[in-house]
Design a protein around this motif. Structure first.
Motif: not given
Lengths: 330, 330, 330, 330, 330, 330
Positions: E304-305, E315-317, E319
């Protein structure tokens, strides 16, 4: 066949036993066929495993990190590292459904656990909470009981300190006992407030960390964090029990929010009460002492200092017992 | 005539009593004549004094910060602040030589002192040291005894925490007792080492701070600092007693050098043992709790928060007992 | 057989010569038998060596980093790197005791040494010290002479600048000569003080660094550090010679303690005199110029800039001689 | 009437002489009428002046900071500070046009000037530049000559170091001479490049600072800064003379841009050559030594340390000559 | 034969096609003979190639990064990575001179390019510039036209954001359009100034980055940087067109110099006008949004990340669209 | 009698009108009698007032910050500042109860208010929210409506930006409109999420700031902060409306928690989505542009730069319209 521990496995060994599945990924080999790349674990370490495509047909899965799995295979060496070539893989759950014999399955062998008796820690912590003056004592007990199942297994952190089953409980128990001891030295602090804060400061971690057996951060853990989550849990429970003293409650909430001690460490507030400062400092001290102990224990070299610790940013002195350290340097 | 405390003095009052001379400077008035500008103190505060040039002739001095002085004068207001216009000034020493009556002279009235019984703190600290396992116990006792006179009076800092007679003793006693308590929670630390470090960590302050009654930093304090000075004192004493275990000694020395916890706080080394970390953390905690207590006590306003504390960089919550803090904000 | 330099060794070569043993570790092969993993060095570099278990019997040792060793073996390639498979290994000391021929043994071939004549540097430095006005001149000479043996071999640092035999001497000589030159431009500084500080600033390194041939940090180096150690050495020597001017001495001590220039670089004091600032700045400048020179020399690529330097945190311009740098970029 | 120096003026004195007008502002008195608030200066300091509205009519102005002015008035005391109530004010320029006697007008009395002979500094600097190998030598000479008038008067900074007439010239002369001296110690650096950089590093300051007699920052100084401005000046001059070696030129440009040594100090580049590092370090050293000297000279107290220096962030040791600094602390 | 994309190549494949030569280095094999080590690229990635010494004779070169080359060879596996063993190598230019068939040569296949139509971006940007009020509009157009060729190909950065052909144009177009949009919300800013600044802020990058097809930093880029270079380009163009409003010009120059927003990010000035702040913020926002988009797109995992982004330090989500993120964590 | 604005009051004026009571404190005069020290405000500024003890009897109060008060008195000068000596003081509420004539009472005159029509801002903001796709649109509308009364009056900050009635509404409206504009440039972001975040990001401020007319921080504001409070408000409202998409909700919650952009600015999380980054950046930009505008407007001097802004840490260029900024500097 007794469990062969991972740190004892040697090239050529045949394996038929249970592991904890820590990671699993589907990859493609050079001919374009799918295979599974695994990380299998027990309490002594981890080993990489491969389930090649021809085997995969008889191992339908599905498999997920955290599963207990039964494995047959053989230890090979690949580029200087041992790995496990798997001939059969299934989950314990599926094996049970298939009526297989699980008598050798013992989860205690498969993951690292606190060296303390978790049940005893739990009871001592609950007793400590029970002695907190109401209404804070009641609030703490309600929260402990509501999250008991998670508290008994959750690690205190994924990687850095107490990263094992029951680690959060052990950490909480140390911080709480140290707070109790410190209150003897600083009797003018509010003991109920300080103790409630000490016990609840990291409660949000049970929502921040996923499955304790293969811990990752949850989505809520990564987007909101255990500080906000823990604050919300306390706030909700207080609403549920109609907490009678809002002034006392807000000071407890403040301890949760401020327990990292500084904005740059993720607390949206710095400690503005002595109780909040105390919990912040004793939490940090316990984490660091534990990181030190873990690092000292894991160092197998003959050197007088450990290797560099990436979080503590230093090597540690191992306290050599040689007679004359300074003379020897000349 | 009983001592009139400075925080009670009002415009027009006549004064004939003793003060502690905290600062003294010769200045020139607008006609070019010299006068003395003084800061006089007692345990409740300080007041500015002036000895104009025509008076100066009969007050030959010399005067130095730290002197106890007898003063006659009158309280005036100048630009909204009260100050003392002095008609006569002399040192207690000179007054005694002149055969004056000093029966009202009571140094205890003239400077701020720890609220604890210093003699009792001293004995408890010495007893605590006496229980430390040899050879560390012996080293600690030798150092305590060698510097007993200074330890009984020295403040822990000039300005920030425990800035009063006996402040260093009080601070040391708290850190030592907290260390003792923490050792119950962390029994795998070396207790003798941790306790010796706790008692000796700030010893160098007796060489860093001048006269405890009007504390300034010594030249050695400003050019070398109490961390290096204290380390040297321990090292010299150990040489003098032919300390038998150099490995143990160097760990104690390390605690002294590392007790500020980080390079940017003036320690040339970060703590590389758990005992050094413990002393560092409990020292810092005691200083901060004391600063908080002092700031809370000194705040006379009706607000729910204190004014901003320049060192802690925050205002503190005073823990109001009103029923509903959060409701009231809506 | 003449020494074959490590940077010239190729796969298949037979080796029978002397090396400096830089690291040695006992490991276990896949069958569980012990073998030795070595790092052998000469002045051109290092090579990994293996003494397999069957060989080990005739190479009883013991071996320690810093030993000169005689080696027979053969150069193999393993995963793309050459390494030495050892057939015989013994220390020079043991070989001598066995009456072996050591005529080819020349330590100068085996480790990196300053490119300057160390004896000449030493004499020039001593002469420079001899010109310092007493009593500082005498103090400096006493310390130089007391630590002469170590100063002639000690590197200035393990890794970063002047990391070779005599490096500390070379560094000290540069800083001292630059100080002398700077005093021509700033004649109002105290020349004796500045020069004494320049010569003694890094003296503690002889206690911080172990054997200069395979340098590691001593226990004292890691727990106390060369700044405190050097200060203590100066202080002790001054006591020993009953240094007559305490005011001058404390300024010299301050230069030692403050020579890293800022708390975050490990000095417990910032420079509070102009002489201390001068020594701090010229020390840092020499270290950085040397790191730059070393990095420029070690860069073999055709690029106009060196690779990134981890300590300096930049790549360096190599000063290409092409005609038109800016035109060429369009 | 001889000039009465400002630091000697006393209440009641009558004044008829010349000053440097450092600041001038039109304000409104309590009845709503305009008056002028002035800051007048001479080489010993500044004094506030008022030209009340009734006087203003006969003092039409205009007045601007940097003007030399003739003043009649009287010294009053206001809230404990002396100030000048002005009865007549006019610029020297206007007085001259009116045919007034200006024989007592001596600008040298009116502003702080370097203690060195500026003409001599200039000639020595030009000579130093003349010895630089072409084409860099030619470039430096062209720039020196083009900006000679400004270089002879410009301060090195408004406030912090060398804040007086000729200060930039003095600073440049020191940095250049120190560079020359350092090149004897580090002969492998490019001497022409280092010297050209040393002489030109701060040239942009002549465009950053307005009128040297009452220095403020120009608009260009505040929006672009002396680093970029100086770089542009060098670049333009090089274009004008068709500088033949672009590779050498870009290294000189780099020295200008990098001379503050770090991004956070305003250099858009860190020094990537040894010559750039040398100029950066010797520039900074000269500024700091000068700040220290200025601070030591301006300190009139009896203390062993100066007051806190806001830029250096420390007090300085004044090098007391008392016999026993450390004993006295006990 | 159609182009085989690098991310599709498998062991054993025969290759006869064109590549972009990204790096080339002469090395020595174990027998001491020279060979070429290459990095070859197309729009899907890069592959390492070797031209062994026996082949080298028929591939005389010279070769430089940025060359388009024709290659014959075969894909081998070496230590688990595929690489290309080259049998023939020549530049497109040389092949053309030899009269070879180049009909399959299509540069568009060989490097990453902005996903937008560059010609259209260019025209829109020019149109946007054309609407800027004179004289700023004229200045912007002159600069765009002068550097059109470079702007159409230059990447916005070597590595971090928009690192592809036309990246600088795309980035400029986004920042300019966002500035236009922001001016609707903040109509009291100077629109001509803000837009001119937005379009020109990164212009210096065309002199900072070499060949856009294999981008490296130029010497001027590394010694002077794009901020100073871009400022100089604007300043020169303004001189060339005799820009009539120096006050307006200096504000534009300030926007260029200040567009990194803070000294520590390489701007020698902080933004001191609202227009400079706006350009600084929208530039930074576009770079970060693009880095985020690139990182999200390049992440192929099921998590999810994303993985940790080294520049954004997080780290980025991604979505995820699962129904219940927080429930699932319990 | 019409309201006399505070910035127009002159010594001697008689006053009989209404003020906003901003601060009130009971003090003791030199004879030991109590008096009130007030800060009275209207929209043009503040003035200090005194209610001496003899007057106090007829002004029973109680008085609290935020009260509207009727005042009779006279303007005096004290140490160069005007102040109001009060002859009568009462709250508007009490005056009304006493049946006094309040026709001149107009709260709009008494405090600084946004220059925009608050009702119109409100409607535009609500309309903007109404266009957000459900379920986020519904959540935003519910929260706007629930806190409408507070949003219409609350300032955006006590001191720094938009510190006036309706300031929070104005700030929110700007950030929301800029977000809408930015979404045209970055259409691949989730518009509902970004807009909802933009509108709600500072909602917690209505619980952080007390009475909008004399704003202070609430206890919850100081112990928990508006970031946590706002997050809790969103979370509770979502629970109340049974928000159907937990994945979407958690992303909105993340925007609230992360909107300060970095831990050191008080966000417990950094932005991990592009929408969170956008809201963070546009919020910060609006606050800074407003601080700049406020500072430029409040600067009354003739200088080309404003005074130093303590929060922005710079002076601002006022964009002078003189013809030749750079020429003038020479």
């Amino acid at each position: 066949m007794p469990h062969q521990f991972i740190d004892q496995l040697q090239e050529g060994a045949l394996v038929q036993q249970f592991f904890l599945l820590r990671q699993v990924e589907t990859r493609t080999d050079k001919t374009g066929k799918p295979y599974l790349s695994l990380v299998l674990g027990d309490k002594t370490g981890t080993i990489v495993g491969r389930v090649w495509s021809k085997i995969l047909a008889k191992c339908p899965g599905p498999f997920a990190p955290g599963d207990y799995v039964g494995v047959q295979g053989q230890v090979d060496a690949y580029r200087g590292e041992i790995q496990l070539t798997v001939n059969y893989l299934n989950t314990v759950q599926a094996l049970e459904a298939l009526g297989k014999d699980l008598k050798d399955f013992d989860p205690e062998l498969l993951h690292l656990t606190t060296s303390y008796d978790r049940q005893q820690l739990w009871e001592e912590l609950r007793q400590l909470a029970g002695n907190i003056q109401p209404p804070l004592g009641e609030l703490v007990l309600r929260l402990l009981d509501r999250y008991q199942d998670l508290l008994l297994v959750c690690p205190a952190a994924r990687l850095y300190h107490h990263p094992y089953l029951g680690g959060l409980l052990e950490h909480t128990w140390f911080v709480a006992r140290h707070t109790l001891a410190a209150l003897q030295v600083y009797p003018d602090l509010n003991p109920a407030l300080a103790l409630a804060g000490a016990i609840l400061h990291d409660l949000g971690k049970v929502k921040e960390i996923t499955s304790p057996t293969a811990p990752e951060l949850t989505v809520a853990g990564q987007l909101l964090g255990h500080i906000a989550l823990g604050w919300d849990m306390v706030r909700e429970e207080a609403r549920a029990m109609d907490f009678p003293d809002p002034n006392l409650l807000i000071q407890l909430e403040h301890i949760i929010l401020a327990h990292h001690g500084a904005l740059e460490f993720g607390s949206p507030m710095v400690p503005k009460t002595r109780e909040a400062l105390l919990v912040n400092v004793l939490d940090d001290l316990d984490a660091k002492l534990k990181m030190m102990s873990q690092h000292l224990e894991s160092d197998a070299s003959d050197n007088e200092f450990t290797s560099y610790h990436r979080v503590l940013q230093r090597g540690l002195y191992k306290g050599g017992k040689t007679a004359a350290p300074e003379n020897s340097e000349k």
